[in-house]
Design a protein around this motif. Structure first.
Motif, PDB file in Angstrom:
ATOM      1  N   LYS A  10      37.606  36.751  43.328  1.00 31.56           N
ATOM      2  CA  LYS A  10      38.496  37.862  43.697  1.00 31.56           C
ATOM      3  C   LYS A  10      37.900  38.596  44.901  1.00 31.56           C
ATOM      4  O   LYS A  10      36.722  38.960  44.886  1.00 31.56           O
ATOM      5  N   CYS A  12      38.290  41.969  46.984  1.00 33.95           N
ATOM      6  CA  CYS A  12      38.884  43.271  46.682  1.00 33.95           C
ATOM      7  C   CYS A  12      38.852  44.227  47.874  1.00 33.95           C
ATOM      8  O   CYS A  12      38.074  44.044  48.809  1.00 33.95           O
ATOM      9  N   SER A  39      38.343  56.376  48.030  1.00 35.31           N
ATOM     10  CA  SER A  39      37.598  55.227  48.545  1.00 35.31           C
ATOM     11  C   SER A  39      38.023  54.961  49.992  1.00 35.31           C
ATOM     12  O   SER A  39      39.179  55.193  50.347  1.00 35.31           O
ATOM     13  N   ARG A  41      38.747  52.324  50.956  1.00 39.88           N
ATOM     14  CA  ARG A  41      39.667  51.174  50.809  1.00 39.88           C
ATOM     15  C   ARG A  41      40.997  51.571  50.165  1.00 39.88           C
ATOM     16  O   ARG A  41      41.835  50.708  49.917  1.00 39.88           O
ATOM     17  N   VAL A  64      43.547  48.344  41.620  1.00 37.97           N
ATOM     18  CA  VAL A  64      42.266  48.845  41.090  1.00 37.97           C
ATOM     19  C   VAL A  64      42.356  50.366  40.904  1.00 37.97           C
ATOM     20  O   VAL A  64      42.691  51.095  41.843  1.00 37.97           O
ATOM     21  N   GLN A  86      43.386  46.670  37.091  1.00 39.65           N
ATOM     22  CA  GLN A  86      41.939  46.712  36.836  1.00 39.65           C
ATOM     23  C   GLN A  86      41.515  48.169  36.660  1.00 39.65           C
ATOM     24  O   GLN A  86      41.699  48.979  37.550  1.00 39.65           O
ATOM     25  N   HIS A  88      38.613  51.061  35.926  1.00 37.37           N
ATOM     26  CA  HIS A  88      37.183  51.346  36.051  1.00 37.37           C
ATOM     27  C   HIS A  88      36.776  52.645  35.381  1.00 37.37           C
ATOM     28  O   HIS A  88      35.682  53.126  35.619  1.00 37.37           O
ATOM     29  N   LEU A 126      35.184  42.615  33.513  1.00 40.18           N
ATOM     30  CA  LEU A 126      34.496  42.668  34.801  1.00 40.18           C
ATOM     31  C   LEU A 126      33.218  43.469  34.615  1.00 40.18           C
ATOM     32  O   LEU A 126      33.269  44.651  34.278  1.00 40.18           O
ATOM     33  N   ASP A 128      30.306  45.298  36.219  1.00 36.33           N
ATOM     34  CA  ASP A 128      30.138  45.864  37.550  1.00 36.33           C
ATOM     35  C   ASP A 128      28.968  46.848  37.547  1.00 36.33           C
ATOM     36  O   ASP A 128      28.479  47.260  36.491  1.00 36.33           O
ATOM     37  N   GLY A 133      32.169  49.531  43.922  1.00 39.73           N
ATOM     38  CA  GLY A 133      32.559  49.545  45.327  1.00 39.73           C
ATOM     39  C   GLY A 133      31.482  50.051  46.263  1.00 39.73           C
ATOM     40  O   GLY A 133      31.719  50.202  47.455  1.00 39.73           O
ATOM     41  N   GLY A 135      28.522  48.528  46.807  1.00 37.76           N
ATOM     42  CA  GLY A 135      27.712  47.454  47.381  1.00 37.76           C
ATOM     43  C   GLY A 135      26.327  47.371  46.776  1.00 37.76           C
ATOM     44  O   GLY A 135      25.515  46.555  47.212  1.00 37.76           O
ATOM     45  N   GLY A 156      29.438  43.736  41.982  1.00 40.80           N
ATOM     46  CA  GLY A 156      28.404  44.725  42.292  1.00 40.80           C
ATOM     47  C   GLY A 156      27.345  44.158  43.215  1.00 40.80           C
ATOM     48  O   GLY A 156      26.435  43.445  42.779  1.00 40.80           O
ATOM     49  N   GLY A 157      27.480  44.439  44.492  1.00 40.53           N
ATOM     50  CA  GLY A 157      26.448  44.036  45.448  1.00 40.53           C
ATOM     51  C   GLY A 157      26.399  42.553  45.745  1.00 40.53           C
ATOM     52  O   GLY A 157      25.381  42.062  46.242  1.00 40.53           O
ATOM     53  N   ASP A 176      33.690  38.995  41.852  1.00 40.12           N
ATOM     54  CA  ASP A 176      34.560  39.952  42.536  1.00 40.12           C
ATOM     55  C   ASP A 176      33.710  40.653  43.587  1.00 40.12           C
ATOM     56  O   ASP A 176      32.573  41.049  43.301  1.00 40.12           O
ATOM     57  N   SER A 178      33.629  43.331  47.235  1.00 41.84           N
ATOM     58  CA  SER A 178      34.271  44.167  48.255  1.00 41.84           C
ATOM     59  C   SER A 178      33.289  44.413  49.396  1.00 41.84           C
ATOM     60  O   SER A 178      33.437  43.896  50.492  1.00 41.84           O
ATOM     61  N   SER A 179      32.233  45.207  49.145  1.00 41.63           N
ATOM     62  CA  SER A 179      31.301  45.592  50.227  1.00 41.63           C
ATOM     63  C   SER A 179      30.680  44.393  50.926  1.00 41.63           C
ATOM     64  O   SER A 179      30.481  44.422  52.146  1.00 41.63           O
TER      65      SER A 179
HETATM   66  O1  LIG Z   1      36.119  49.268  46.171  1.00 42.04           O
HETATM   67  C1  LIG Z   1      36.214  50.463  45.844  1.00 42.04           C
HETATM   68  O2  LIG Z   1      36.143  51.349  46.678  1.00 42.04           O
HETATM   69  C2  LIG Z   1      36.414  50.817  44.398  1.00 42.04           C
HETATM   70  C3  LIG Z   1      36.732  52.118  44.081  1.00 42.04           C
HETATM   71  C4  LIG Z   1      36.916  52.487  42.761  1.00 42.04           C
HETATM   72  C5  LIG Z   1      36.795  51.547  41.749  1.00 42.04           C
HETATM   73  C6  LIG Z   1      36.464  50.243  42.063  1.00 42.04           C
HETATM   74  C7  LIG Z   1      36.267  49.854  43.364  1.00 42.04           C
HETATM   75  N1  LIG Z   1      35.952  48.547  43.714  1.00 42.04           N
HETATM   76  C8  LIG Z   1      35.470  47.561  42.812  1.00 42.04           C
HETATM   77  O3  LIG Z   1      34.059  47.465  42.924  1.00 42.04           O
HETATM   78  C9  LIG Z   1      33.665  46.103  42.842  1.00 42.04           C
HETATM   79  C10 LIG Z   1      33.083  45.622  44.148  1.00 42.04           C
HETATM   80  O4  LIG Z   1      31.872  46.194  44.353  1.00 42.04           O
HETATM   81  P1  LIG Z   1      31.010  45.873  45.666  1.00 42.04           P
HETATM   82  O5  LIG Z   1      31.526  46.754  46.745  1.00 42.04           O
HETATM   83  O6  LIG Z   1      31.209  44.420  46.005  1.00 42.04           O
HETATM   84  O7  LIG Z   1      29.616  46.190  45.261  1.00 42.04           O
HETATM   85  C11 LIG Z   1      34.923  45.305  42.597  1.00 42.04           C
HETATM   86  O8  LIG Z   1      35.118  45.166  41.208  1.00 42.04           O
HETATM   87  C12 LIG Z   1      35.989  46.189  43.173  1.00 42.04           C
HETATM   88  O9  LIG Z   1      37.229  45.937  42.559  1.00 42.04           O
END
Ligand SMILES: O=C(O)c1ccccc1N[C@@H]1O[C@H](COP(=O)(O)O)[C@@H](O)[C@H]1O
Length: 205
Positions: A10, A12, A39, A41, A64, A86, A88, A126, A128, A133, A135, A156-157, A176, A178-179
């Motif tokens: 995934k 994100c 965020s 994002r 999310v 999703q 959190h 998930l 995390d 988010g 990183g 996560g990271g 999954d 993002s960062s």
């Molecule tokens: O990405 C965001 O800003 C975010 C904000 C609030 C809840 C979840 C968010 N992202 C989730 O975080 C992980 C990715 O983390 P990373 O940046 O790769 O360390 C992933 O599950 C996103 O859906």
């Protein structure tokens, strides 16, 4: 959900049509749109609907959320047309019950130890970092970590450099990110998206 033999991937926090297209063409199984406020994002339901409209049926679109009222989650999901939700926040099982809908995939994100996927009625678990988010990685590589049973994603990271080791070490069903696929906070890198999916798929061989 994906029936492919490789890990479920995934990508994100997508905000542009180009990044969505890159993720899909790279072979992502799911793409995520952040509706949690605050965020870099965060997108609105209207933009998410446009972006989700580009995604083929075989790729899961996910909204999310973090600590938002159930009515707000439902409204964003319906207005954007995403097929996955999703969560959190601190939501309990009743929250998942309320959000259950035909064709909707529910993802429960947590930083806590969990025995098995599905305890709250979720379809996918998930695992995390405590600060989603951000990183920042967490201790999935430590001896104390025990993987849950069932379908679960690691987040996560993660980066193109560490995702292979992360999958091999934890036995996660998917990942999954993002960062780790951004060139600056909130701005995706097509090269890093492609490299991440490639590295995750390579870990299966
Ligand atoms: O990405 C965001 O800003 C975010 C904000 C609030 C809840 C979840 C968010 N992202 C989730 O975080 C992980 C990715 O983390 P990373 O940046 O790769 O360390 C992933 O599950 C996103 O859906």
């Amino acid at each position: 959900m994906s029936e492919s033999s490789g890990p479920f991937v995934k990508i994100c926090g997508l905000k542009t049509a180009h990044d969505v297209d890159v993720a899909v063409e790279a072979g992502a199984d799911a793409v995520g749109f952040v509706f949690a406020p605050g965020s870099p994002r965060t997108v609105g339901a209207g933009l998410a609907r446009e972006l989700a409209g580009r995604v083929p049926a075989g790729v899961l679109t996910v909204g999310v959320f973090r600590g938002q009222p159930v009515a707000e989650v439902r409204r964003f999901a319906e207005e954007s047309g995403v097929r996955g939700v999703q969560l959190h926040g601190e939501e309990g099982p009743e929250y998942y019950e309320e959000l259950r809908a035909p064709g909707r995939t529910l993802l429960r994100a947590t930083a806590e130890h969990v025995e098995r996927c599905g305890e709250y009625g979720e379809d996918l678990l998930l695992l995390d970092a405590p600060d989603p988010g951000s990183g920042k990685p967490w201790n999935w590589g430590s001896a104390e970590f025990t993987a849950p049973r069932g379908h679960w994603l690691l987040a996560g990271g993660l980066t193109p450099e560490n995702v292979g080791e992360a999958l091999r070490t934890t036995g996660a069903w998917g990942v999954d990110v993002s960062s780790g696929v951004e060139r600056e906070r909130g701005v995706k890198s097509p090269e890093l998206i492609r490299a991440f999916v490639r590295a995750a798929h390579a870990s299966a061989h």
